[in-house]
Design an enzyme around this catalytic site. Structure first.
Site, short mmCIF file in Angstrom:
data_model
loop_
_atom_site.label_atom_id
_atom_site.label_comp_id
_atom_site.label_asym_id
_atom_site.label_seq_id
_atom_site.Cartn_x
_atom_site.Cartn_y
_atom_site.Cartn_z
N GLY A 181 2.75 11.75 -6.64
CA GLY A 181 2.91 11.74 -5.19
C GLY A 181 2.01 10.74 -4.53
O GLY A 181 1.26 11.04 -3.60
N CYS A 182 2.06 9.51 -5.04
CA CYS A 182 1.04 8.54 -4.64
C CYS A 182 1.27 7.87 -3.29
O CYS A 182 0.36 7.26 -2.79
CB CYS A 182 0.87 7.51 -5.73
N ILE A 183 2.45 7.92 -2.74
CA ILE A 183 2.62 7.25 -1.44
C ILE A 183 2.58 8.25 -0.32
O ILE A 183 1.76 8.79 0.17
CB ILE A 183 3.97 6.50 -1.35
N GLY B 25 -2.50 9.70 -1.13
CA GLY B 25 -1.99 8.80 -2.17
C GLY B 25 -2.61 7.43 -2.15
O GLY B 25 -3.28 7.01 -1.21
N LEU B 26 -2.35 6.70 -3.24
CA LEU B 26 -2.81 5.33 -3.39
C LEU B 26 -2.24 4.40 -2.32
O LEU B 26 -2.81 3.35 -2.04
CB LEU B 26 -2.35 4.80 -4.75
#
Lengths: 130, 111, 133, 99
Positions: B109-111, A111-112
């Site tokens: 689901g970026c984190i 993820g980012l």
């Protein structure tokens, strides 16, 4: 010093990935720790193992893979940007019901938050892009 | 991708059961998506789902969970604007389940 | 959600850094503005001192009345108004960039802090991390 | 602060914006197509010369040579290699890429 690198463009069209690679190599040679190389925007295209450049040209993708292997680099590809552009690892391809995956060795999709975390953990974050 | 028919209307869901075209959403479809999630929709559930739809209509994103709790707290009161309350309604995660039932895009689901 | 500095200490080793996201590109012509905004939203979860700078064509990202129906792209301009709810309230706009484009604060869809070039330069210089799109 | 510019000043306004927003005492490194900003004889040279009163200008040698411009560097501009690029990043407390 802990250094993070952000690559925002794909291979071949822009020099960004080349510059980031040469910078990363030089930083390692100088004894710095490359905490993470994060690939965002079209930068995610640096991670497709289907790349097949002419024999007399550099292979940008495998060059990153080899550098990662030699120095245990953490090469992270942004999942949201990768999904937009058709870059998938095996798990993601399964989850999305796709018939193929193309993530090259040494890269991982995440993820980012990994970019923000690199900004927090590193002494410096250097961006390469267009 | 799989097609589903509910109350005479057919629509597409993806491999994980998320609604593909946001514009297809109606309350019957929400009811179907809730059944798939094994969520028994009560007035409290609808309150959250409708809140999410309003939030999405206004800002074009699904809110992060802490932003959601804060915003719900502001609108519906602090007894509802907390993780415990939201997880009681949506045991597998309000971000995932409530967004799915509300027909919002799948979180990346970026984190 | 962490509300006290004690909580912060245990979470990230007490580090709160100044993050500035520098926006210099107009929306829609390229994806940088949209994907840049995605990073900003994620950064909110890390409890850092986050700001955004709008310089050059980046100021166009905040122009009111964006309507993307006919180009079939998502209109993400309303998302800038969600930033306040994410506790991202420092939106710095360079005065010279606005003026050069014939825009005023009244043309923008969110409340911003207008800085002249010297103030913006000083703001940038004091950051720990600058991420530009 | 270190500013990194990778665009030709004849194509985009990156270098101009960078020089507008670089505080006195900061450093500017020109890489990729940005190297044309460090070269003599063009219409942008005057602006770079004027900026050198307040900021230090560096140019990346490998990008300069690749473009056949190694013998055209403005006097007072420092040429560095990738190792020098790394040193500049390490020496300055933060950096901004003017993409």
């Amino acid at each position: 010093m802990k250094i993070g690198v952000l690559v925002n463009e794909g291979p071949y069209t822009h020099e960004a990935s080349d510059s980031a690679y040469q910078f990363t190599k030089a930083a390692i040679e100088k004894g710095h720790e490359i905490y993470r190389v994060f690939f965002y925007h079209d930068g995610v295209n640096n991670s497709t193992r289907l790349t097949e450049p002419p024999r007399d040209d550099r292979n940008i993708v495998s060059r990153w893979s080899e550098l990662a292997k030699a120095h245990s680099l953490d090469l992270v590809v942004c999942i949201a940007a990768a999904q937009r552009r058709g870059i998938m690892d095996e798990n993601e391809a399964k989850r999305q019901g796709k018939d193929a995956h193309n993530l090259a060795d040494g890269f991982r999709i995440s993820g980012l938050g990994q970019l923000v975390e690199a900004g927090i953990q590193c002494d410096r974050l250097v961006t390469f892009g267009d | 991708m799989p097609m589903v028919e509910v109350a005479g209307k057919s629509f597409e869901v993806d491999e994980e059961g998320y609604l593909v075209n946001l514009a297809d959403w109606d309350e019957n479809i929400a009811g179907y998506l809730a059944t798939e999630e094994k969520v028994d929709m009560t007035e409290s559930h609808w309150e959250v789902v409708n809140f999410l739809r309003e939030y999405y209509a206004e800002y074009q994103i699904a809110p992060a969970i802490r932003v959601l709790t804060k915003a719900i707290s502001k609108k519906l009161g602090p007894d509802k604007g907390n993780n415990k309350y939201l997880y009681e309604l949506f045991p597998y995660g309000p971000a995932k389940q409530a967004c799915k039932i509300a027909g919002l895009p799948k979180p990346t689901g970026c984190i | 959600m962490f509300t006290s500095s004690e909580d912060m200490d245990t979470d990230e080793g007490g580090v709160i850094k100044q993050f500035m996201f520098v926006n210099r590109k107009a929306p829609y012509g390229t994806i940088y503005a949209l994907e840049g905004l995605e990073v900003v939203l994620i950064s909110a979860a890390f409890e850092q001192d986050v700001s955004m700078a709008f310089i050059d064509d980046g100021v166009y990202e905040l122009k009111k009345a964006q309507d993307t129906k006919a180009i079939e792209q998502k209109n993400f301009s309303p998302t800038y108004r969600a930033l306040e709810g994410y506790d991202i309230e420092k939106l710095y706009v360079e005065k010279e960039s606005l003026e050069a484009r014939g825009l005023t604060e009244a043309d923008l869809l969110v409340d911003v802090i207008v800085l002249d070039r010297a103030e913006m330069a000083a703001k940038m210089a004091e950051q720990d991390v600058l991420i530009s799109f | 602060m270190l500013h990194i510019v990778n665009k030709s000043p004849y194509e985009r306004n990156s270098l101009e914006s960078c020089l507008r927003l670089a505080t006195n005492g900061s450093a500017v490194l020109l890489i990729e197509d940005g190297i044309y900003g460090a070269t003599k004889g063009g219409s942008f040279e005057g602006k770079v010369q004027a900026a050198m009163a307040g900021v230090k200008i560096y140019v990346l040698g490998p990008d300069l040579s690749a473009r056949g411009m190694a013998d055209r560097v403005i006097d007072g501009v420092n040429v560095v290699d990738y190792g020098g690029f790394v040193d500049l990043v390490a020496e300055h407390s933060n950096c901004q890429s003017w993409l």
